[in-house]
Motif scaffolding. Structure first.
Motif, PDB file in Angstrom:
ATOM      1  N   THR A   1       0.821  -1.222   0.000  1.00  0.00           N
ATOM      2  CA  THR A   1       0.000   0.000   0.000  1.00  0.00           C
ATOM      3  C   THR A   1       0.851   1.267   0.000  1.00  0.00           C
ATOM      4  N   SER A   2       2.172   1.091  -0.065  1.00  0.00           N
ATOM      5  CA  SER A   2       3.090   2.233  -0.142  1.00  0.00           C
ATOM      6  C   SER A   2       4.330   1.791  -0.906  1.00  0.00           C
ATOM      7  N   LYS A   3       5.357   2.639  -0.929  1.00  0.00           N
ATOM      8  CA  LYS A   3       6.609   2.292  -1.596  1.00  0.00           C
ATOM      9  C   LYS A   3       7.348   1.174  -0.867  1.00  0.00           C
ATOM     10  N   LYS A   4       6.971   0.897   0.360  1.00  0.00           N
ATOM     11  CA  LYS A   4       7.631  -0.138   1.168  1.00  0.00           C
ATOM     12  C   LYS A   4       7.051  -1.500   0.833  1.00  0.00           C
ATOM     13  N   SER A   5       7.900  -2.435   0.425  1.00  0.00           N
ATOM     14  CA  SER A   5       7.484  -3.780   0.045  1.00  0.00           C
ATOM     15  C   SER A   5       7.020  -4.587   1.252  1.00  0.00           C
ATOM     16  N   THR A   6       5.975  -5.386   1.058  1.00  0.00           N
ATOM     17  CA  THR A   6       5.525  -6.336   2.070  1.00  0.00           C
ATOM     18  C   THR A   6       5.880  -7.765   1.661  1.00  0.00           C
ATOM     19  N   CYS A   7       6.609  -7.916   0.571  1.00  0.00           N
ATOM     20  CA  CYS A   7       6.995  -9.236   0.043  1.00  0.00           C
ATOM     21  C   CYS A   7       8.434  -9.531   0.439  1.00  0.00           C
ATOM     22  N   MET A   8       8.599 -10.369   1.461  1.00  0.00           N
ATOM     23  CA  MET A   8       9.933 -10.713   1.961  1.00  0.00           C
ATOM     24  C   MET A   8      10.103 -12.233   1.982  1.00  0.00           C
ATOM     25  N   SER A   9      11.255 -12.702   2.321  1.00  0.00           N
ATOM     26  CA  SER A   9      11.662 -14.107   2.453  1.00  0.00           C
ATOM     27  C   SER A   9      11.095 -15.012   1.359  1.00  0.00           C
TER      28      SER A   9
ATOM     29  N   CYS B   1       8.226 -15.146  -0.116  1.00  0.00           N
ATOM     30  CA  CYS B   1       7.530 -14.357  -1.135  1.00  0.00           C
ATOM     31  C   CYS B   1       8.538 -13.794  -2.137  1.00  0.00           C
ATOM     32  N   ALA B   2       9.643 -13.254  -1.635  1.00  0.00           N
ATOM     33  CA  ALA B   2      10.650 -12.638  -2.507  1.00  0.00           C
ATOM     34  C   ALA B   2      11.406 -13.664  -3.341  1.00  0.00           C
ATOM     35  N   GLN B   3      11.343 -14.939  -2.971  1.00  0.00           N
ATOM     36  CA  GLN B   3      11.947 -15.978  -3.805  1.00  0.00           C
ATOM     37  C   GLN B   3      11.038 -16.273  -4.996  1.00  0.00           C
TER      38      GLN B   3
ATOM     39  N   ASN C   1       3.009 -15.013 -16.866  1.00  0.00           N
ATOM     40  CA  ASN C   1       2.415 -16.111 -16.112  1.00  0.00           C
ATOM     41  C   ASN C   1       1.957 -15.729 -14.707  1.00  0.00           C
ATOM     42  N   GLY C   2       2.432 -14.604 -14.196  1.00  0.00           N
ATOM     43  CA  GLY C   2       2.046 -14.178 -12.852  1.00  0.00           C
ATOM     44  C   GLY C   2       0.791 -13.322 -12.811  1.00  0.00           C
ATOM     45  N   GLU C   3       0.289 -12.897 -13.963  1.00  0.00           N
ATOM     46  CA  GLU C   3      -0.872 -12.004 -14.022  1.00  0.00           C
ATOM     47  C   GLU C   3      -2.082 -12.608 -13.317  1.00  0.00           C
ATOM     48  N   GLY C   4      -2.613 -11.860 -12.345  1.00  0.00           N
ATOM     49  CA  GLY C   4      -3.834 -12.236 -11.647  1.00  0.00           C
ATOM     50  C   GLY C   4      -3.677 -13.288 -10.573  1.00  0.00           C
ATOM     51  N   LEU C   5      -2.464 -13.762 -10.327  1.00  0.00           N
ATOM     52  CA  LEU C   5      -2.284 -14.784  -9.292  1.00  0.00           C
ATOM     53  C   LEU C   5      -2.554 -14.206  -7.906  1.00  0.00           C
ATOM     54  N   ASN C   6      -3.138 -15.014  -7.042  1.00  0.00           N
ATOM     55  CA  ASN C   6      -3.406 -14.626  -5.658  1.00  0.00           C
ATOM     56  C   ASN C   6      -2.447 -15.422  -4.786  1.00  0.00           C
ATOM     57  N   GLN C   7      -1.349 -14.785  -4.375  1.00  0.00           N
ATOM     58  CA  GLN C   7      -0.313 -15.442  -3.577  1.00  0.00           C
ATOM     59  C   GLN C   7       0.199 -14.507  -2.501  1.00  0.00           C
ATOM     60  N   PHE C   8       0.565 -15.078  -1.370  1.00  0.00           N
ATOM     61  CA  PHE C   8       1.170 -14.349  -0.263  1.00  0.00           C
ATOM     62  C   PHE C   8       0.275 -13.219   0.253  1.00  0.00           C
ATOM     63  N   GLY C   9      -1.025 -13.468   0.241  1.00  0.00           N
ATOM     64  CA  GLY C   9      -1.966 -12.517   0.835  1.00  0.00           C
ATOM     65  C   GLY C   9      -2.476 -11.440  -0.092  1.00  0.00           C
ATOM     66  N   GLY C  10      -2.237 -11.545  -1.377  1.00  0.00           N
ATOM     67  CA  GLY C  10      -2.734 -10.529  -2.306  1.00  0.00           C
ATOM     68  C   GLY C  10      -2.576 -10.958  -3.750  1.00  0.00           C
ATOM     69  N   LYS C  11      -3.136 -10.139  -4.638  1.00  0.00           N
ATOM     70  CA  LYS C  11      -3.074 -10.425  -6.073  1.00  0.00           C
ATOM     71  C   LYS C  11      -1.906  -9.681  -6.709  1.00  0.00           C
ATOM     72  N   TRP C  12      -1.433 -10.261  -7.811  1.00  0.00           N
ATOM     73  CA  TRP C  12      -0.296  -9.737  -8.565  1.00  0.00           C
ATOM     74  C   TRP C  12      -0.761  -9.371  -9.964  1.00  0.00           C
ATOM     75  N   TYR C  13      -0.353  -8.184 -10.433  1.00  0.00           N
ATOM     76  CA  TYR C  13      -0.787  -7.721 -11.743  1.00  0.00           C
ATOM     77  C   TYR C  13       0.361  -7.093 -12.525  1.00  0.00           C
ATOM     78  N   VAL C  14       0.273  -7.215 -13.852  1.00  0.00           N
ATOM     79  CA  VAL C  14       1.193  -6.476 -14.708  1.00  0.00           C
ATOM     80  C   VAL C  14       0.846  -4.999 -14.567  1.00  0.00           C
ATOM     81  N   VAL C  15       1.785  -4.144 -14.954  1.00  0.00           N
ATOM     82  CA  VAL C  15       1.650  -2.708 -14.707  1.00  0.00           C
ATOM     83  C   VAL C  15       1.632  -1.946 -16.020  1.00  0.00           C
ATOM     84  N   ASP C  16       0.707  -0.989 -16.138  1.00  0.00           N
ATOM     85  CA  ASP C  16       0.653  -0.170 -17.359  1.00  0.00           C
ATOM     86  C   ASP C  16       1.651   0.984 -17.260  1.00  0.00           C
TER      87      ASP C  16
END
Length: 192
Positions: A83-91, A93-95, A149-164
């Motif tokens: 929800t900010s510039k600070k990532s919540t995806c660690m350990s 998730c980051a792999q 392949n990651g578009e729309g996946l729901n992983q690690f507590g949230g969804k992942w989307y490509v960026v315009d």
């Protein structure tokens, strides 16, 4: 034959000892204060340089429309849980979703907006590239440029989307976990 063995063993030992001392004397013959680089360190050096290089964000046309990619054409994603510039995806998730990191200020090319690119701290001196305030990631399931392949996946507590190119998530209305939308279906842009 016994005489041959008694002579050969000391001779082989002497040759091996001389070889080892000659090899080790290389490091001790260097002028004091000189660092000698081993072969394994030389091989590791280019990896360090590549990992800490400045990253490029650019735009590429895909089935989802224009999206952000890195300098090698690999798709970049945002994580709705951030929800900010600070990532919540660690350990772990980051792999799965490796953050796009850079040692210096990231650069832009081919349609990306320089004013939207920045970095945020990941701790331990690491910087993550952000775009319009969103940390950017790659997906380990994209093995080559152009894959989404990651578009729309729901992983690690949230969804992942490509960026315009404006830094917003591209959400396909009929997306059901597929790697790309079917031809002929409409594309929808969703806000972040």
């Amino acid at each position: 034959m016994a005489r041959f063995i008694r002579t050969a063993v000391p001779l082989v030992t002497a040759v091996m000892f001389t070889g080892f001392t000659a090899g080790s004397s290389f490091a001790t013959d260097a002028p004091e204060g000189t660092r000698v680089t081993t072969t394994s360190e030389k091989k590791a050096a280019p990896e360090k340089k590549a990992a800490s290089s400045t990253q490029t964000v650019k735009v590429k046309k895909t089935d989802y429309g224009k999206i952000l990619v890195d300098g090698k054409g690999r798709t970049l994603y945002l994580f709705k849980k951030d929800t900010s510039k600070k990532s919540t995806c660690m350990s772990t998730c980051a792999q799965t979703w490796p953050p796009m990191t850079a040692s210096g200020h990231p650069t832009v090319a081919k349609g990306a907006m320089k004013s939207l690119v920045s970095t945020s701290s990941r701790g331990k001196g690491k910087k993550q590239v952000t775009y319009n305030g969103h940390p950017l990631y790659r997906f380990h399931g994209d093995s080559k440029a152009g894959q989404t392949n990651g578009e729309g996946l729901n992983q690690f507590g949230g969804k992942w989307y490509v960026v315009d190119p404006h830094g917003k998530a591209i959400v396909h209305k009929s997306h059901k976990g597929k790697s790309s939308p079917s031809k002929g279906k409409s594309k929808g842009n969703g806000g972040y």
